[in-house]
Structures are given as structure tokens and as C-alpha cells.
Write a protein that holds these residues in place. Sequence first.
Motif, PDB file in Angstrom:
ATOM      1  N   VAL A 422       0.961  -1.039  -0.178  1.00 50.61           N
ATOM      2  CA  VAL A 422       0.032  -0.039  -0.034  1.00 50.61           C
ATOM      3  C   VAL A 422       0.857   1.121  -0.031  1.00 50.61           C
ATOM      4  O   VAL A 422       0.706   2.347  -0.809  1.00 50.61           O
ATOM      5  CB  VAL A 422      -1.102   0.005   1.185  1.00 50.61           C
ATOM      6  CG1 VAL A 422      -1.673   1.395   1.158  1.00 50.61           C
ATOM      7  CG2 VAL A 422      -1.834  -1.201   1.066  1.00 50.61           C
ATOM      8  N   LEU A 423       1.913   1.075   0.932  1.00 52.50           N
ATOM      9  CA  LEU A 423       2.714   2.562   1.025  1.00 52.50           C
ATOM     10  C   LEU A 423       3.402   2.686  -0.448  1.00 52.50           C
ATOM     11  O   LEU A 423       3.793   3.732  -0.836  1.00 52.50           O
ATOM     12  CB  LEU A 423       3.790   2.275   2.056  1.00 52.50           C
ATOM     13  CG  LEU A 423       3.243   2.293   3.506  1.00 52.50           C
ATOM     14  CD1 LEU A 423       4.350   2.023   4.530  1.00 52.50           C
ATOM     15  CD2 LEU A 423       2.359   3.690   3.706  1.00 52.50           C
ATOM     16  N   LEU A 428       4.090   5.701  -5.579  1.00 53.06           N
ATOM     17  CA  LEU A 428       4.500   5.554  -6.945  1.00 53.06           C
ATOM     18  C   LEU A 428       3.406   6.355  -7.794  1.00 53.06           C
ATOM     19  O   LEU A 428       3.834   7.078  -8.621  1.00 53.06           O
ATOM     20  CB  LEU A 428       4.201   4.195  -7.448  1.00 53.06           C
ATOM     21  CG  LEU A 428       4.512   3.926  -9.060  1.00 53.06           C
ATOM     22  CD1 LEU A 428       5.813   3.943  -9.218  1.00 53.06           C
ATOM     23  CD2 LEU A 428       4.291   2.248  -9.195  1.00 53.06           C
ATOM     24  N   PHE A 429       2.322   6.567  -7.347  1.00 48.73           N
ATOM     25  CA  PHE A 429       1.369   7.206  -8.010  1.00 48.73           C
ATOM     26  C   PHE A 429       0.823   8.572  -7.661  1.00 48.73           C
ATOM     27  O   PHE A 429      -0.082   9.143  -8.117  1.00 48.73           O
ATOM     28  CB  PHE A 429      -0.104   6.598  -8.069  1.00 48.73           C
ATOM     29  CG  PHE A 429      -0.099   5.231  -8.735  1.00 48.73           C
ATOM     30  CD1 PHE A 429      -0.077   4.995  -9.990  1.00 48.73           C
ATOM     31  CD2 PHE A 429       0.273   3.937  -8.004  1.00 48.73           C
ATOM     32  CE1 PHE A 429       0.177   3.637 -10.766  1.00 48.73           C
ATOM     33  CE2 PHE A 429       0.202   2.631  -8.505  1.00 48.73           C
ATOM     34  CZ  PHE A 429       0.298   2.813 -10.128  1.00 48.73           C
ATOM     35  N   THR A 430       1.446   9.263  -6.400  1.00 52.06           N
ATOM     36  CA  THR A 430       1.278  10.591  -6.179  1.00 52.06           C
ATOM     37  C   THR A 430       2.565  11.342  -6.650  1.00 52.06           C
ATOM     38  O   THR A 430       3.548  11.169  -6.311  1.00 52.06           O
ATOM     39  CB  THR A 430       1.487  10.614  -4.459  1.00 52.06           C
ATOM     40  OG1 THR A 430       0.242   9.677  -3.862  1.00 52.06           O
ATOM     41  CG2 THR A 430       1.266  11.948  -3.945  1.00 52.06           C
ATOM     42  N   LEU A 431       2.182  12.402  -7.323  1.00 56.35           N
ATOM     43  CA  LEU A 431       3.023  13.188  -8.079  1.00 56.35           C
ATOM     44  C   LEU A 431       3.634  14.198  -7.052  1.00 56.35           C
ATOM     45  O   LEU A 431       3.161  14.554  -6.031  1.00 56.35           O
ATOM     46  CB  LEU A 431       2.558  14.110  -9.254  1.00 56.35           C
ATOM     47  CG  LEU A 431       2.251  13.297 -10.273  1.00 56.35           C
ATOM     48  CD1 LEU A 431       1.763  14.144 -11.395  1.00 56.35           C
ATOM     49  CD2 LEU A 431       3.173  12.289 -10.873  1.00 56.35           C
ATOM     50  N   PRO A 432       5.169  14.760  -6.891  1.00 57.92           N
ATOM     51  CA  PRO A 432       5.619  15.801  -6.255  1.00 57.92           C
ATOM     52  C   PRO A 432       5.138  17.053  -6.280  1.00 57.92           C
ATOM     53  O   PRO A 432       4.790  17.359  -7.596  1.00 57.92           O
ATOM     54  CB  PRO A 432       6.910  15.605  -6.197  1.00 57.92           C
ATOM     55  CG  PRO A 432       7.255  14.873  -7.852  1.00 57.92           C
ATOM     56  CD  PRO A 432       6.149  14.171  -7.739  1.00 57.92           C
ATOM     57  N   ASP A 433       5.134  17.969  -5.104  1.00 60.17           N
ATOM     58  CA  ASP A 433       4.332  19.158  -5.474  1.00 60.17           C
ATOM     59  C   ASP A 433       5.747  20.253  -5.678  1.00 60.17           C
ATOM     60  O   ASP A 433       6.510  20.361  -4.867  1.00 60.17           O
ATOM     61  CB  ASP A 433       3.817  19.655  -4.053  1.00 60.17           C
ATOM     62  CG  ASP A 433       3.348  21.157  -4.024  1.00 60.17           C
ATOM     63  OD1 ASP A 433       3.237  21.648  -5.213  1.00 60.17           O
ATOM     64  OD2 ASP A 433       3.042  21.548  -3.085  1.00 60.17           O
ATOM     65  N   THR A 434       5.906  20.755  -6.827  1.00 63.95           N
ATOM     66  CA  THR A 434       6.813  21.651  -7.370  1.00 63.95           C
ATOM     67  C   THR A 434       6.430  22.864  -7.378  1.00 63.95           C
ATOM     68  O   THR A 434       7.139  23.739  -7.582  1.00 63.95           O
ATOM     69  CB  THR A 434       7.311  20.965  -8.985  1.00 63.95           C
ATOM     70  OG1 THR A 434       6.172  21.249  -9.536  1.00 63.95           O
ATOM     71  CG2 THR A 434       7.704  19.688  -8.858  1.00 63.95           C
TER      72      THR A 434
END
Length: 610
Positions: A422-423, A428-434
Amino acid sequence: MAEVGRGTVLAGRYRVLEPLPSDLDGVSVWRAVDQILDRPVRVRVLQSGDVAPALDAARRAALVTDARLVRVLDVGMHEGVGYVVTEQIVGASLGQLVEQGPLTADQARAVVGEAAAALEVARRRGVHHLALRPSVVHVSADGRVLLSGLAIDAALAGRAHGDAVATSRTDAVDLVRLLYTGLTGRWPLDPESAAGAAPGLPAAPVLDGVPVAPAELAPGVPNDLDTLCAVTLGTYGDGPHTPGELVHELEPWGEIRVGRAADATPAAPGVVAAPAGATSDVEAETAPVRVPRQSVRTVFDEAPPGVVRPGTPPPAAPARMSGLPGARVERTSALPAAGVGAAAATSPPTLPAALPPVGGGATPPPVPPPGRQDDDAWDGAWDGGDDDPFPFEQDEPQERRRVGAAGVVLVLVGVAVLVGLVLAARALFTLPDTSGGGTPAAEQSATPTPADTAGGETAAPPAQPPAAGPPVVIGIRSLDASDADGEHEEAVSRAIDGDPATFWFSQTYNRPDFAGLKEGVGLELRLAAPASVSGVTLLVNGTGGNVEVRATSGDAPTQGEVLAAAPMGPQTALTFAAPVETDVLTVWFTELPTMPDGRFRIELTELTVQ
């Protein structure tokens, strides 16, 4: 000229043991043993006739190799007597098989078909039989067909070889005579043939110089076999002209089940046949004693419920000591015994009639009757503390609830793995906040712009093209290099039905190269639309064999570039060097796999296209 009899040693090697039947004049047949290799052999002693041409014919026959032809092991002269040594023949002849009645149509087709396939192999080596008769076709107990006398019998009968067309036609016609015999139990005699009469078999009736059709003599003869016999044995020279053509007329055929040992006599109805080979009192006394055997599985299956199975005694019930000093209580089964009523089964266990005195001779009070709880009955009689005087009544439920340490560890490991997955999926599917504003990129991209919301409507996201799926097979047919109808077309859909328990299968052959009768067989696959194909996977029963894949139609299965080729196994993956855009594929088998029975055919359980 030397006299050959029991005990004679030919060429210092082959010891003659006992005579065997022979239907050729001037030829005696003996059972013998090769003293050098210590193996049984069959010796034909040529005492008269055209000995030299017969020995030459035997040498030519030795060059032909086929499992259905009796092997010639040695040829020579011994003190002026010619001899031919062959492998031992263990099967009964066709004449012996039809003594009790004609064969069924499928068995006659199979026996003659195997003989025709063997003679086609010999024909391609320039060797012909030219003296076929029921006594030279043998069927062993395991269903193998053996053909003896190749080229030798015709030479002994003084039959000269003609041109290739005439000799091939002679063998083809004589094979049809054998088919006639198998169907009717009668031999259609040809006065011009070197085979002559068939001892022990009645001659076929003749009408206008032609043998009567088999269907008029025996019921149940199929139309194709009846027509084949009538046309070939007629006066117009029609029918097959080579053994290979006869093979195409007869195939396909199934398993042969009529074979038996050469010296075995079929039992009459209601009579038990004597053991094979019991020819003397001495042999009867030394015959092995057969001990009746019973399967352990059968004993277990037949045992009624509640009966103790043999060899597995029930576990002894452990004796438990009660909390009372000197009292011994036996544990009993919780299930009622067979034949005991329900009342007896549900009644509680009782204590022994008398228990030893406890602490100074005090006698415990009697047990209260069922259904009544008398807490005062034990007051003052038990000074062993608060423990239950009968702790064994609580042991069994606790044992059933006991969980092993290994099970707990496995559960914990499974939970840890699930949490890790789950982690990992979230990371993998959460994009970083730029942007630095703390809003995820996915949310920012989803926020509509003023241009998008102009007019009060939100613009729809652009449509994504659908992902291309795997190629879909919508049609399949079998291919045969020598027959436009293919092989077992009725079963070809089983190769793509998604069920590995079903399979498409080819004809059965005695050699992996299709017995030299054809170049190969295959399957044509039609796709629903042109698609990019990168490979083909085959699930096959058996081992060995070879397969090729081409992007061509079944009309030209061997033309075009070979996209992939490999030897076959239980699972064969044929991956192309580069994907190919096509709507048709041909899977071509150039060599057959080996089946557990030692013969060769294709059993394709499943075929998928990637």
C-alpha cells in the motif's frame, strides 16, 4: 547337403531349437538362439528352389529399415544350405486372427493400413514384396503390425521382378486382398500371384471371374471399404497403384486391439484358454504360479463406515488420572458405538461404583443425577483447593483452540507485506509538489482555468486513445501437405477454446518424419483484423518435434519468411525478432513429438497469439 534339425548349429552361431510352420515348399522355419548375442531368432533354411536369388533378395531387404518390417539379421550358407536369420516374430498372423471370424471394419482397416505404410517405405527403396498372403502379416499382443518375407518369398517362388509400375501395382492389389480377408475371413485367390492359396482359409466365392463384394458376405462392411475391394479386385485395373495410394484410401485408422501372441489360441465361448506356451507337462509344472492380488485402495474403498481398516489400528485412548488420589478414569469416545440407541449415546459418563477413601476414610457423596446441579454434594468432601477434580473434561476444547506459532508468524508477515505494498503504491502514483503551495500537481492540473470556464461550462478533458488489445483469432483450420481436407478438421477448434483439457490432434505415425509420407502438417490462424503480432505460444502433450511460424496463408504454408522456429516441449513460446503486422499466420509442424506409447503425433491443447 547338411541335414538341419534340432541342435544343429548354423555357421557356428545359431543353434536350432524347434520347428515352426512354413507355407513355402523347400523352406523350413526354425526357432533358434543366437549363441553370441544370447537372443532368440528365427531361422529360415532354404533347402531347395532358387536359393541364390532368395539370399540376394534377403540382403536387399536388410537395407530397408522400418519398425513394421521384420529385420533381416544375417544371411549365409552352411554346408551347402542357405539360411536367413531374422528377428523373432511374436504376433499371430492375419490368417490365425480370422479363424474365429472376420475382423471388424476398423481393425481390418488399421492392420492393412499399417502393412501398406511399411511397404510404401520399402517401395521408395526399390524393394517389393510380391508374395503377400495372410500368413506374412502378424499382429502382436501390444497392437504392433509386423510384415515378413519382404522380397524373399517372391524370389523363392521364382517370381521375376517387373518394372516399377507393375510391381507396385501387384503389392497394392495384394494388400486389398488382405483387406478383403480381414473383412470376410475368406482369401480371394489370384492364380497369377506368387502368394498362392492361404492354408486354413476358405477361398472367396467368385462371380463372373470377380470375387463377390465383401458386403454380401459379412454384415457391417462400410461402403468405402466395400467399393475399394470391388473396384481393385475387378477386371478394369482400377484402384490404388502403389501402397502409398492405398494408405490415403484407408487413413485415418485407430488403435489395433486384435493382436495376440503367435502361439496363443483364442478361447471358445465359455472355455478358459490354456496359458500361452504350455506345450508339455514339464512346462506346465514349471509355469509361474499366479497369486491373486488385491489393491490396498480397493480394500479402503470397500470398507463400510465404522469398520477398522486393515493395517491401521485405531490409536489407543490415553489413560487420564483424576484429581482424586487413587482414582483412574478412562477416556471414552464422544461418538456413539454402532447399534447403540440415541439415549445411550447422549447419557453422560458415570464414575466408578466406589472410589478410594479420601483423607482419613471419608467417602465422597454419590454423583447427582443428570440434569440436576447439586453444589452441596461435594461440600466438605474435597480439600484439594479450587481446582476441578476432573480437569480432563476441559482439555480437549483447549487443544482444538491452540494455534501454532508458525501460523501466527505467517499472518504477521502477510500483514507487513500488505502494508508495504500500500505504501509503495501511494509513493508511486502521487506526483511531487513543485509549486511550493502545497497543492498536489494532480489537483493543480485538474483546477479549471478561466478560459476553460468561460460561458459557464467546463471543458471536457481530451479523449485518450484506447489501448491496443491482443490479437483475436476468429478462424482456424488444419493443413496437410498431402491432403486438402487437413487432419482431424472436426477437432481443430479445441486448440483455441481456452480449455487445456481438450486438444487438436494429428494422425498417428510410427516415425517423427510422418513415416516419409508427407512434408508436414499445420494450422492456419485468421485474425479479426490486421494486428501487430510478436509471438505464438503452444501447449503440447508429448516431447520433441519441431514447429515453424510464418505470416502466410494455408494455401502456401511453406512459403514466406520463417518468423520463428524451435523444438517443441510441453510449453513452447515462439517469439518473433520484431513484431509483424498481419491478419493471418501459419503454424507448420515439420517433425512430430513422441507420445507416451512410443508413437508420434501432435496433441495441441492450447494455442495463443501475442
